[in-house]
Design a protein around this motif. Structure first.
Motif, PDB file in Angstrom:
ATOM      1  N   GLY A  56      -0.331   1.337  -0.036  1.00 14.01           N
ATOM      2  CA  GLY A  56       0.023   2.465  -0.873  1.00 14.01           C
ATOM      3  C   GLY A  56      -1.045   3.526  -0.709  1.00 14.01           C
ATOM      4  O   GLY A  56      -2.243   3.234  -0.791  1.00 14.01           O
ATOM      5  N   LEU A  57      -0.623   4.748  -0.416  1.00 13.53           N
ATOM      6  CA  LEU A  57      -1.541   5.868  -0.228  1.00 13.53           C
ATOM      7  C   LEU A  57      -1.187   6.909  -1.272  1.00 13.53           C
ATOM      8  O   LEU A  57      -0.070   7.427  -1.282  1.00 13.53           O
ATOM      9  N   LEU A  58      -2.131   7.205  -2.138  1.00  8.78           N
ATOM     10  CA  LEU A  58      -1.893   8.076  -3.283  1.00  8.78           C
ATOM     11  C   LEU A  58      -2.959   9.167  -3.323  1.00  8.78           C
ATOM     12  O   LEU A  58      -4.149   8.872  -3.281  1.00  8.78           O
ATOM     13  N   SER A  59      -2.521  10.424  -3.390  1.00  9.29           N
ATOM     14  CA  SER A  59      -3.434  11.552  -3.544  1.00  9.29           C
ATOM     15  C   SER A  59      -3.173  12.177  -4.904  1.00  9.29           C
ATOM     16  O   SER A  59      -2.027  12.420  -5.275  1.00  9.29           O
ATOM     17  N   VAL A  60      -4.255  12.431  -5.647  1.00  6.06           N
ATOM     18  CA  VAL A  60      -4.124  12.942  -7.009  1.00  6.06           C
ATOM     19  C   VAL A  60      -4.923  14.234  -7.175  1.00  6.06           C
ATOM     20  O   VAL A  60      -6.130  14.275  -6.886  1.00  6.06           O
ATOM     21  N   ASP A  61      -4.231  15.257  -7.633  1.00  5.79           N
ATOM     22  CA  ASP A  61      -4.834  16.526  -8.063  1.00  5.79           C
ATOM     23  C   ASP A  61      -5.763  17.143  -7.010  1.00  5.79           C
ATOM     24  O   ASP A  61      -6.744  17.800  -7.369  1.00  5.79           O
ATOM     25  N   GLU A  62      -5.470  16.913  -5.741  1.00  3.24           N
ATOM     26  CA  GLU A  62      -6.323  17.397  -4.651  1.00  3.24           C
ATOM     27  C   GLU A  62      -7.787  17.046  -4.890  1.00  3.24           C
ATOM     28  O   GLU A  62      -8.694  17.764  -4.456  1.00  3.24           O
ATOM     29  N   ASP A  63      -8.012  15.923  -5.594  1.00  6.32           N
ATOM     30  CA  ASP A  63      -9.353  15.548  -6.021  1.00  6.32           C
ATOM     31  C   ASP A  63      -9.807  14.210  -5.459  1.00  6.32           C
ATOM     32  O   ASP A  63     -10.956  14.054  -5.065  1.00  6.32           O
ATOM     33  N   PHE A  64      -8.926  13.225  -5.439  1.00 10.97           N
ATOM     34  CA  PHE A  64      -9.298  11.896  -4.974  1.00 10.97           C
ATOM     35  C   PHE A  64      -8.071  11.195  -4.424  1.00 10.97           C
ATOM     36  O   PHE A  64      -6.944  11.631  -4.624  1.00 10.97           O
ATOM     37  N   PHE A  65      -8.318  10.099  -3.712  1.00  6.54           N
ATOM     38  CA  PHE A  65      -7.206   9.267  -3.256  1.00  6.54           C
ATOM     39  C   PHE A  65      -7.458   7.817  -3.591  1.00  6.54           C
ATOM     40  O   PHE A  65      -8.588   7.391  -3.856  1.00  6.54           O
ATOM     41  N   LEU A  66      -6.380   7.077  -3.557  1.00  2.00           N
ATOM     42  CA  LEU A  66      -6.402   5.645  -3.799  1.00  2.00           C
ATOM     43  C   LEU A  66      -5.581   4.988  -2.703  1.00  2.00           C
ATOM     44  O   LEU A  66      -4.466   5.431  -2.417  1.00  2.00           O
ATOM     45  N   ILE A  67      -6.156   3.979  -2.060  1.00  2.00           N
ATOM     46  CA  ILE A  67      -5.413   3.147  -1.120  1.00  2.00           C
ATOM     47  C   ILE A  67      -5.343   1.762  -1.747  1.00  2.00           C
ATOM     48  O   ILE A  67      -6.359   1.205  -2.154  1.00  2.00           O
ATOM     49  N   VAL A  68      -4.143   1.235  -1.818  1.00  2.00           N
ATOM     50  CA  VAL A  68      -3.933  -0.119  -2.329  1.00  2.00           C
ATOM     51  C   VAL A  68      -3.202  -0.890  -1.247  1.00  2.00           C
ATOM     52  O   VAL A  68      -2.198  -0.418  -0.707  1.00  2.00           O
ATOM     53  N   ARG A  69      -3.703  -2.059  -0.921  1.00  2.00           N
ATOM     54  CA  ARG A  69      -3.054  -2.916   0.073  1.00  2.00           C
ATOM     55  C   ARG A  69      -2.682  -4.224  -0.590  1.00  2.00           C
ATOM     56  O   ARG A  69      -3.527  -4.874  -1.207  1.00  2.00           O
ATOM     57  N   VAL A  70      -1.430  -4.577  -0.482  1.00  2.00           N
ATOM     58  CA  VAL A  70      -0.987  -5.854  -1.034  1.00  2.00           C
ATOM     59  C   VAL A  70      -0.467  -6.739   0.095  1.00  2.00           C
ATOM     60  O   VAL A  70       0.176  -6.275   1.033  1.00  2.00           O
ATOM     61  N   LEU A  71      -0.779  -7.995  -0.021  1.00  2.64           N
ATOM     62  CA  LEU A  71      -0.287  -9.023   0.888  1.00  2.64           C
ATOM     63  C   LEU A  71      -0.140 -10.273   0.046  1.00  2.64           C
ATOM     64  O   LEU A  71      -1.134 -10.870  -0.358  1.00  2.64           O
TER      65      LEU A  71
END
Length: 165
Positions: A56-71
């Motif tokens: 999962g690649l998430l960009s928020v408010d042109e401020d930060f991102f979050l990468i979540v990997r699930v397996l």
């Protein structure tokens, strides 16, 4: 939609899932209501059982991102800026999942989580750390660089609506 959900949705630049199916990358947009917190995002990502899990690649408010990997039951996280946890519930839930203390106003903008989150896919922890040191890049640019390095740059650009050069 609740007020909190609306506030979160207003701050989301984009959210996508990337996964490999029979060796070919697939990238799909995620609904904003599935990225309110880490648990809902991880649950949504489990719907996409690709070779090696899903990202999962998430960009928020042109401020930060979050990468979540699930397996399977495993959830790995990389938050580009720990100080985002003071303002954004999705970042706060990531920091809590990592069992880190919430930052205070004096804390530096540093990443939190697993810099090697995609090492087996082609981008090691040192390369990720070097990318995160590029302060002049926006989160969407960093995620675009990561997607390109992993081999799904064109699909990523199409999913987030970026015109290819």
């Amino acid at each position: 939609m609740s007020e909190q959900s609306e506030a979160i949705a207003d701050g989301i630049d984009f959210a996508v899932v990337a996964y490999r199916e029979e060796g070919t990358w697939q990238v799909e947009p995620l609904a904003e209501d599935t990225v309110e917190d880490l648990d809902s995002l991880a649950a949504e990502l489990r719907r996409w059982p690709g070779d090696g899990g899903s990202l999962g690649l998430l960009s928020v408010d042109e401020d930060f991102f979050l990468i979540v990997r699930v397996l399977g039951a495993e959830t790995r996280i990389l938050l580009s800026d720990i100080t985002a946890a003071t303002d954004w519930p999705v970042a706060r839930s990531a920091v809590e999942h990592l069992e880190l203390p919430l930052p205070d106003d004096e804390d530096d903008q540093v990443p939190a989580g697993d810099l090697g989150i995609v090492a087996d896919l082609g981008m090691g922890a040192m390369d990720m750390g070097a990318l995160l040191d590029e302060y002049e890049l926006y989160p969407d640019e960093m995620l675009g660089d990561i997607a390109t390095k992993l081999g799904f740059g064109a699909q990523f650009e199409e999913a987030v609506g970026v015109a290819a050069p």
